[in-house]
Structure formats: C-alpha cells, structure tokens
Design an enzyme around this catalytic site. Structure first.
Site, mmCIF file in Angstrom:
data_model
loop_
_atom_site.group_PDB
_atom_site.id
_atom_site.type_symbol
_atom_site.label_atom_id
_atom_site.label_comp_id
_atom_site.label_asym_id
_atom_site.label_seq_id
_atom_site.Cartn_x
_atom_site.Cartn_y
_atom_site.Cartn_z
ATOM 1 N N HIS A 42 -22.970 29.601 9.002
ATOM 2 C CA HIS A 42 -24.129 28.710 8.999
ATOM 3 C C HIS A 42 -25.051 29.140 7.857
ATOM 4 C CE1 HIS A 42 -27.940 27.029 10.532
ATOM 5 N NE2 HIS A 42 -27.222 26.276 11.328
ATOM 6 N N ASP B 221 -24.237 36.908 14.113
ATOM 7 C CA ASP B 221 -24.945 35.673 14.431
ATOM 8 C C ASP B 221 -24.406 35.181 15.772
ATOM 9 O OD1 ASP B 221 -25.666 33.036 14.791
ATOM 10 O OD2 ASP B 221 -25.351 32.445 12.705
ATOM 11 N N GLN C 213 -24.142 30.682 18.601
ATOM 12 C CA GLN C 213 -23.219 29.844 19.375
ATOM 13 C C GLN C 213 -22.450 30.633 20.431
ATOM 14 O OE1 GLN C 213 -23.370 26.734 19.290
ATOM 15 N NE2 GLN C 213 -24.402 26.369 17.350
ATOM 16 N N LYS D 34 -30.951 26.997 22.271
ATOM 17 C CA LYS D 34 -29.555 26.606 22.472
ATOM 18 C C LYS D 34 -29.037 27.094 23.821
ATOM 19 C CE LYS D 34 -28.452 27.002 17.525
ATOM 20 N NZ LYS D 34 -28.347 25.653 16.962
ATOM 21 N N CYS E 279 -25.077 22.340 8.550
ATOM 22 C CA CYS E 279 -25.626 23.527 7.881
ATOM 23 C C CYS E 279 -24.535 24.472 7.428
ATOM 24 C CB CYS E 279 -26.608 24.269 8.786
ATOM 25 S SG CYS E 279 -27.987 23.268 9.301
HETATM 26 C C1 LIG Z 1 -23.981 29.639 14.045
HETATM 27 C C2 LIG Z 1 -25.439 29.321 13.901
HETATM 28 N N1 LIG Z 1 -26.248 30.191 13.284
HETATM 29 C C3 LIG Z 1 -27.556 29.955 13.151
HETATM 30 C C4 LIG Z 1 -28.144 28.811 13.625
HETATM 31 C C5 LIG Z 1 -29.601 28.615 13.385
HETATM 32 O O1 LIG Z 1 -30.328 28.648 14.556
HETATM 33 P P1 LIG Z 1 -31.869 28.306 14.557
HETATM 34 O O2 LIG Z 1 -32.007 26.990 13.855
HETATM 35 O O3 LIG Z 1 -32.232 28.228 15.994
HETATM 36 O O4 LIG Z 1 -32.579 29.396 13.827
HETATM 37 C C6 LIG Z 1 -27.348 27.883 14.279
HETATM 38 C C7 LIG Z 1 -27.881 26.624 14.825
HETATM 39 O O5 LIG Z 1 -28.349 25.720 14.249
HETATM 40 C C8 LIG Z 1 -25.962 28.128 14.408
HETATM 41 O O6 LIG Z 1 -25.161 27.255 15.002
#
Ligand SMILES: Cc1ncc(COP(=O)(O)O)c(C=O)c1O
Lengths: 410, 147
Positions: A121, A198, A201, A224, A364
């Site tokens: 991401h 990270d 998910q 989430k 993203c």
């Molecule tokens: C794998 C992963 N990393 C990071 C994020 C970023 O999360 P957030 O937007 O809550 O900071 C997301 C979700 O959008 C994600 O799916």
C-alpha cells in the site's frame, strides 16, 4: 458465529441503497460500526469527557482511566508484553510515517538498504521512499510470484547485512495474500535489520500475536476493525521505542521544558503530543471487546470462507479475472477482480445500483497495478457481518453488469 | 437510480468507437492528466492556428464515461475557436452540477447529463475537459484568442 445475529448490532444495515438492502463489501477500505462501539462513544462524551493526564478533577481521572484502559485492551489483543508498547496514532499511515521518520532516518546511511515488496500500500511505500531520499539509503524490492506471493528464498537473497529495515504487509490489501511475516522477521533479525509490519488488513481479520511474529513494529487502523476513524496503533519493541524520536512536539509528551531544550516522557506518551485521540481510543477498545467476544479465529475462518466461495463463483463467469491466489489456495477475506471489457468504475456503478458496495480503482497500490498490467481493478472484501447471501447478491449483480455492458456495447 | 439514464446509447457508442483517438505531431500542444484517485489517464493534443482548434486527438485509459466524454469533447471542439471551446467547457461543467443546460450548444454532449446524478462519476466525465482547459491555458495558445 452467526452473521445474521451480528448484523442486528450494526445500524447501517437498516439503510436502503438505491432501493436495495445494503450489501457492504468494501470492508478493506473501512468497516461498519456496531451499536456497542457507538454507545461507548456516546457514553464517553456524555459522562466521562475531559482531557487526560492533566488536572486532578474527577472527570479527568475517568477519562484517563478509560483512555489508558483502552491501551491495555489493545495490548492484550495483539499479545504485547506491556501496554507501554502501544502508541495511539491516527492510523496505519501515521504509524508507519512515525517509524520511518523517528526511527529509520536516524539509523539509515548511504549504502543501507530497505527491503520491501512492490505490492505494498502507498502508506508502506512512500514513507520509505522519503526516508531513502533523506538518508541516501536505497529501496530494494522483493520479486513477486505470479499469484502475488513472496518466496522466502527471495527474501533470503535480498536481505543482507546492508539491510536496516524490512517493511511488509501481513496481508496484501489487493491480492489477499498472507505473507510469512514470522519467517521474514527471523531472516531480518539474522542480519540485524528491523521488520516493520503493516497490519492494516491482518489485525482486523485474524489473531495477531506480536511475540509470536517477533515483529519489531506493527501498524494498524481502528476504523477497519469496527472502531472509529482517526485512531490507530503503533506497536514497537521497548528498546526501539526508547530509541525512537517523537514526530510531534508540544503538550502531553514532555518531561521537563527549558527555554532552549526539553526532555520527553517515556514511550508511549512521548509519541502522543497534544491532546490525544481520547474518544477514538476508547471506541477502539470497545471494538476490540466486540471482536474478542466473537473470536478472531472464527472471524478469520468466516472471511476466508466467503472469499473462497466468491473465487469459486467468479470462476464460473466467463470474462472475469481474479488476482492473487488461485482457487483453493489460502487467501484472506478479499477478492480483487476485473470483468473483461468493462472498466471497474462501470462495474462498481452497476453493482451500486443493486445496493452492492465494492471498491474500484488502484487501491493505493499503483506499482502493483503496473505489475498486474491493469490501470484499476474492482475489489470485494468481507467481514463478520457478511453472509453467503451477500456473495449471491454480489455475483448476481456482477452478472447483470456483464449483461448490461455486453448488451450496451455488443 | 436508473442505469439507463447514465449509460445512454450515444455514450456506449463513443466508448466503443472513440473519435479522434491517436496522436498529433510533436508541435501540437500536449497535456497529460490523470485522476489520481482512480487511475484514469488522458493525453490530449491540440493543434491551434489563429486561435482555432485545427485538430485534436486524445489517448487514454479509463471508464466508459471518461473515454466517451473525451471522444465527444474532441468532436465538439474541432473547428471551434479557443474561446468557444472554453465556453463549451464551462457549459458542460454547469450541466455536471445539474444547472439548466443550453442544449443547442451541447449537442450530443447532452447525453452525459445523467452523470450529474452520479456524484462519484462526475470526475470521470470532466477529466477530458480539464485537459482542454489546461491546453487552452498553455502559453502556446496566443493571449488574444484565450480571452
Ligand atoms: C495494507 C494497508 N496499509 C495501509 C492502509 C492505510 O490505512 P489508513 O488509511 O487507515 O492509514 C491501508 C488501508 O487503506 C491498507 O489496506
């Protein structure tokens, strides 16, 4: 576990979407919220609201206890040895940025390497690009297999004594692959590197044990996992948090302030400059209680079952490409796909007309889209309140989309 | 919500058979735009002489709405002066906001009116127009014609 009973806890399912019951399959973007979380937020504002760690009045004590209590709940949920290893942040993005900024930059030098997959991401990619630019370190990308998986042999080859950081998602938000984080952590540690996981998910969807994974940092987002937006977590090992510099300076995080220099509190508070996200943390605590009552093993099984079912059903529709693990291979609770000749935006609009919410776009993960040779994809992602009926509604709407466009274009 | 209001036959026709797709010589004004939230991309090239759009081409990838809008837009502005083209862009944006539209000026573009009822898709429809506005604002277009 009974998704039909669980749905009763989520007021949003009373909503009609374009005249249809809501089929919410965009859980990887954000989850819906149960009444139990909404009630706790309301109760906090109605009977506990106050600033924390300040003042001596009764409400201040209540708010502080609730806030620090939430930290303990998070720690238990991920099996952190101590609540002091849990830093409240705004979300995964902020957590990773704080590590890249406050830890990595101080430890990276020209010639050092940061190892990561190209499927990350953007929030686990750009902070490392920036850290590399600022320090002269280099990014080294792991090769992906056809199904998006990562081979440990490739990790062994990429991680060397030059590696200072390995950054990787436990579960890919596009492919649904579950990366072997525990094994990758062992490789990183053999070379003296830290591993930043990270968990955006993974933590919402499966049991997480930071001691078993032996990760150095873990980032995830409350929204989430049934919690409110604006709250997230950075877990870190104590020695690393002790070394790490705060990103934000100001109230709450200080020890002694002089005119020309100051000292900080201990972790985690030194990372929580300013009035913290009090209600958000308390809401996350309530979400964790809700999830724990159902059981993370159960949730993981349920989500994966719905994803497997979806993969099977999609295989029956001609012209559908599914990305990530093939049928029967382990996959987390999400399915990214494309319908031949129909842009994912158009797919999502037709599904929406039937009340089915899916994500369309690059998720993203632009570098991954390039690897997959697509500009965009559509994604269905599941959670504890989804049912097999939801899968049916989704598949029926997708067939409609195919017919609609086949007809309109044909 | 009626899908047929959005996906009108004219739109599907332009999506399937885009007009003015391709490239012009390097001396044409070129604008590259992408919609970062969804990945749609367009490259618009315009040959302007004496303030008139002599030729226009686009290349891109995106959904039916964005590509059909680009196709119709290029058809509509060919032969128009830059100021007429910009006026049309203004009228088109008005239609997207649900304002009463000058149907004579819009012609075939009127078929995109349904997009105004799908707020999430308006950006798809306006991408090509934004490229046009950028191209028209380019220093290569002479100041007088731009006004
Ligand atoms: C794998 C992963 N990393 C990071 C994020 C970023 O999360 P957030 O937007 O809550 O900071 C997301 C979700 O959008 C994600 O799916």
């Amino acid at each position: 576990m009974n998704p039909l009973a669980i749905r009763e806890d989520f007021p949003i399912f009373q909503e009609k979407i374009n005249g249809h019951p809501l089929v919410y399959l965009d859980n990887a973007a954000t989850s819906q919220k149960p009444r139990q979380v909404l009630d706790v937020l309301r109760r906090y504002y109605e009977s506990e609201n106050s600033n924390v760690h300040r003042g001596v009045h009764t409400l201040g004590t209540r708010a502080t206890e609730a806030y620090e209590g939430a930290r303990e709940k998070v720690a238990r949920f991920i099996n952190a040895p101590s609540p002091y290893q849990v830093v409240f942040t705004r979300g995964t993005t902020e957590s990773i940025n704080m590590v890249a900024h406050g830890y990595a930059r101080a430890h990276l030098q020209p010639g050092d390497e940061i190892v990561l997959p190209p499927s990350e991401h953007h929030s686990n990619l750009i902070p490392w690009q920036q850290a590399a630019r600022a320090t002269g370190a280099t990014l080294r990308y792991l090769p992906l297999q056809e199904d998006g998986s990562i081979r440990l042999a490739d990790v062994e080859a990429a991680v060397t004594d030059r590696t200072k950081v390995v950054a990787i998602a436990h579960v890919s938000n596009v492919l649904g692959t579950v990366n072997p984080v525990r094994e990758i952590a062992a490789i990183a540690h053999r070379h003296g590197a830290v591993i930043v996981v990270d968990g955006a998910q993974s933590v919402p969807h499966m049991p997480t044990d930071v001691q078993d994974l032996d990760c150095d940092f873990l980032a995830f987002s409350g929204h989430k996992m049934l919690g409110p937006t604006g709250i997230g977590v950075l877990y870190g090992k104590p020695s690393l948090l002790a070394e790490m510099e705060p990103t934000y300076f100001g109230g709450e995080m200080i020890d002694i302030v002089e005119l020309h220099e100051s000292t900080w509190k201990e972790a985690p508070w030194k990372f929580e400059g300013g009035t913290p996200i009090i209600a958000g943390a308390i809401g996350l605590g309530a979400a964790i209680e809700y999830l724990s009552n159902i059981g993370m093993e159960e949730i993981a099984k349920h989500d994966a079952h719905l994803a497997d079912l979806t993969v099977q059903r999609l295989a029956e529709i001609e012209g559908v490409t599914v990305y990530g693990p093939g049928p029967g291979k382990p996959r987390a609770g999400l399915v990214t796909f494309n319908l031949d000749g129909v842009h994912p935006h158009d797919v999502a609009t037709v599904l929406d007309a039937a009340g089915v919410a899916v994500r369309a776009g690059h998720h993203c993960a632009q570098p991954l889209m390039r690897i997959l040779h697509v500009g965009a994809t559509a994604r269905a992602s599941f959670y504890l309140y989804n049912t097999e009926d939801d899968v049916d509604a989704f598949v029926a709407a997708l067939k409609q989309a195919k017919e609609f466009f086949g007809h309109a274009i044909g | 919500m009626q899908l047929d209001d959005l996906y009108r036959q004219v739109i599907m026709d332009h999506y399937q058979h885009p007009r003015n797709q391709g490239q012009l010589a390097d001396d044409a004004i070129a604008v590259d735009l992408r919609n970062p939230s969804c990945g749609d991309e367009i490259r618009l090239q315009m040959l302007v002489e004496d303030g008139v759009v002599k030729d226009v081409r686009f290349r891109g990838s995106g959904c039916s709405i964005s590509m059909a809008s680009a196709s119709m837009m290029t058809d509509a502005i060919k032969g128009k002066t830059i100021s007429e083209a910009l006026h049309l862009a203004h009228t088109f944006r008005g239609m997207m906001k649900g304002e009463p539209a000058d149907l004579d000026e819009l012609g075939e573009l009127e078929s995109l009116q349904g997009v105004s009822k799908f707020p999430a898709r308006i950006k798809c429809a306006t991408l090509a127009w934004q490229a046009l506005e950028r191209a028209a604002g380019s220093s290569e277009v002479d100041g007088e014609a731009k006004a």
